[in-house]
Write an enzyme that holds these catalytic residues in place. Structure first.
Site, mmCIF file in Angstrom:
data_model
loop_
_atom_site.group_PDB
_atom_site.id
_atom_site.type_symbol
_atom_site.label_atom_id
_atom_site.label_comp_id
_atom_site.label_asym_id
_atom_site.label_seq_id
_atom_site.Cartn_x
_atom_site.Cartn_y
_atom_site.Cartn_z
ATOM 1 N N GLU A 1 3.822 -2.250 -1.476
ATOM 2 C CA GLU A 1 2.767 -1.919 -0.509
ATOM 3 C C GLU A 1 1.472 -1.713 -1.282
ATOM 4 O OE1 GLU A 1 3.974 1.690 1.342
ATOM 5 O OE2 GLU A 1 5.779 0.823 2.161
ATOM 6 N N GLU B 1 5.057 -5.292 9.908
ATOM 7 C CA GLU B 1 5.854 -4.057 9.903
ATOM 8 C C GLU B 1 5.219 -3.126 10.922
ATOM 9 O OE1 GLU B 1 6.935 -2.244 6.131
ATOM 10 O OE2 GLU B 1 7.123 -0.280 7.091
ATOM 11 N N ARG C 1 -0.556 3.008 -5.102
ATOM 12 C CA ARG C 1 -1.734 3.572 -4.431
ATOM 13 C C ARG C 1 -2.944 3.526 -5.344
ATOM 14 N NH1 ARG C 1 -0.582 6.739 0.441
ATOM 15 N NH2 ARG C 1 -2.770 7.278 0.319
ATOM 16 N N ASN D 1 12.356 3.019 0.050
ATOM 17 C CA ASN D 1 11.073 3.332 -0.597
ATOM 18 C C ASN D 1 11.299 4.437 -1.621
ATOM 19 O OD1 ASN D 1 8.599 4.672 -1.150
ATOM 20 N ND2 ASN D 1 7.656 3.583 0.542
ATOM 21 N N HIS E 1 8.814 8.526 -3.913
ATOM 22 C CA HIS E 1 8.888 9.971 -4.130
ATOM 23 C C HIS E 1 9.760 10.379 -5.319
ATOM 24 C CE1 HIS E 1 6.121 10.536 -1.057
ATOM 25 N NE2 HIS E 1 6.915 10.230 -0.062
ATOM 26 N N HIS F 1 8.147 4.129 8.709
ATOM 27 C CA HIS F 1 7.329 5.332 8.640
ATOM 28 C C HIS F 1 7.926 6.460 9.468
ATOM 29 C CE1 HIS F 1 4.016 7.984 7.887
ATOM 30 N NE2 HIS F 1 3.641 7.116 6.961
ATOM 31 N N THR G 1 0.661 7.171 4.438
ATOM 32 C CA THR G 1 -0.095 6.139 5.148
ATOM 33 C C THR G 1 -0.244 6.493 6.631
ATOM 34 O OG1 THR G 1 1.079 4.633 3.691
ATOM 35 C CG2 THR G 1 -0.274 3.640 5.406
ATOM 36 N N ARG H 1 -0.905 8.134 -7.467
ATOM 37 C CA ARG H 1 -0.319 9.472 -7.394
ATOM 38 C C ARG H 1 1.191 9.486 -7.648
ATOM 39 N NH1 ARG H 1 -0.942 10.839 -0.999
ATOM 40 N NH2 ARG H 1 -3.078 10.243 -1.426
ATOM 41 N N HIS I 1 4.894 1.693 -3.470
ATOM 42 C CA HIS I 1 3.487 1.642 -3.045
ATOM 43 C C HIS I 1 2.615 1.958 -4.254
ATOM 44 C CE1 HIS I 1 0.381 3.188 0.184
ATOM 45 N NE2 HIS I 1 -0.163 2.366 -0.695
HETATM 46 N N1 PXP Z 1 6.490 1.575 5.460
HETATM 47 C C1 PXP Z 1 5.214 1.707 5.018
HETATM 48 C C2 PXP Z 1 4.293 0.549 5.178
HETATM 49 C C3 PXP Z 1 4.778 2.890 4.378
HETATM 50 O O1 PXP Z 1 3.501 2.992 3.945
HETATM 51 C C4 PXP Z 1 5.701 3.941 4.186
HETATM 52 C C5 PXP Z 1 5.273 5.179 3.480
HETATM 53 O O2 PXP Z 1 4.977 4.891 2.157
HETATM 54 C C6 PXP Z 1 7.025 3.747 4.642
HETATM 55 C C7 PXP Z 1 7.385 2.572 5.295
HETATM 56 C C8 PXP Z 1 8.072 4.786 4.443
HETATM 57 O O3 PXP Z 1 7.772 5.933 5.172
HETATM 58 P P1 PXP Z 1 8.638 7.233 5.018
HETATM 59 O O4 PXP Z 1 8.481 7.704 3.601
HETATM 60 O O5 PXP Z 1 8.046 8.164 6.015
HETATM 61 O O6 PXP Z 1 10.070 6.867 5.317
#
Ligand code: PXP
Length: 257
Positions: A69, A148, A44, A6, A9, A211, A100, A48, A42
């Protein structure tokens, strides 16, 4: 076990200055070379971090499958049907949340139609759910391709036991419990993830998780057989600041494999 990286960030850092650096697209090529299997972003509602232009450029140029996402927002759904990512993960969204929180509300109106609409464009659909038997069977009835499982509760318990979180100002108040209580809750959480994964597999659903996963808590999750994909963001991007992205991804892959 596949890794979906992901990269939100990277865009968060860019948005801190509202300029065009660092570019999340650059991360896609590094991720591919380092051995990641998928890119997750994602879009959003408040934009952001990831913007429409990122989604377009990343889908057009990526050599890895893209998982987007999104919440059940009409405009975002229409935009994503045009862009045709490989996968969509439907997530809940609250504007004020930092990330999330909790799984998708599966009882919301129109969800089945949204899932069908994406699938009409050959896009695989996943629901991001709290790990419960009920959410898995409802997801199956809704016609998704995969679920998921939200690993946030497991990750919080792990952090309260094994990191300094319990002594930190961001300590989780509801988990300020005795160590033996936390340990049994962690075991329960892990067992629950195992039971839910097996049930999802039995129902012929793809089984993914994500997550709050990091270098310290990922190993027990990797050992849950039915889970075939982990989506991990914050911990890898955070480590990459010190080690570089290539090494941060490779370290995670080493733990996963
Ligand atoms: N899976 C989903 C569905 C999420 O919303 C997120 C956060 O955007 C993640 C995985 C990744 O989470 P983390 O950044 O805590 O590794």
């Amino acid at each position: 076990m596949n890794l979906g990286l992901n990269i939100d960030h990277i865009a968060t850092l860019r948005e801190a200055r509202k300029i065009n650096d660092p570019d999340p697209l650059e991360a896609v090529f590094i991720a591919k070379n380092a051995g990641a299997n998928q890119i997750t972003i994602h879009l959003r509602e408040d934009r952001r971090h990831i913007h429409e232009s990122d989604v377009k450029r990343i889908i057009e140029s990526s050599i890895l499958p893209i998982n987007v996402e999104c919440a059940c927002d009409e405009n975002i759904i229409a935009f994503l049907c045009e862009q045709k990512p490989h996968k969509i993960t439907l997530v809940p969204e609250k504007r004020e949340e930092i990330t999330t929180e909790g799984g998708l509300n599966l009882n919301q109106k129109g969800l089945k139609d949204i899932i069908k609409e994406f699938q009409k464009y050959q896009i695989q659909v996943t629901t991001f759910i709290d790990p419960k038997k009920e959410t898995i069977s409802i997801s199956k009835d809704l016609g998704v391709d995969a679920v998921e499982l939200h690993t946030g509760e497991y990750a919080n318990l792990h952090a309260m036991i094994y990191s300094n979180l319990s002594r930190h100002k961001n300590s989780i108040k509801s988990l300020q419990l005795k160590r033996d209580v936390l340990n049994s809750l962690l075991q329960e959480s892990l067992n629950n993830l195992k039971i839910c994964s097996s049930l999802a597999q039995k129902l012929s659903l793809g089984v993914f998780a994500g997550h709050g996963l990091n270098y310290f808590n990922v190993s027990p999750i990797v050992k849950i057989d039915p889970i075939t994909e982990l989506n991990i963001g914050q911990s890898i991007i955070a480590r990459s600041i010190f080690t570089g992205l290539d090494q941060a991804i490779k370290e995670m892959l080493r733990l996963m494999r």
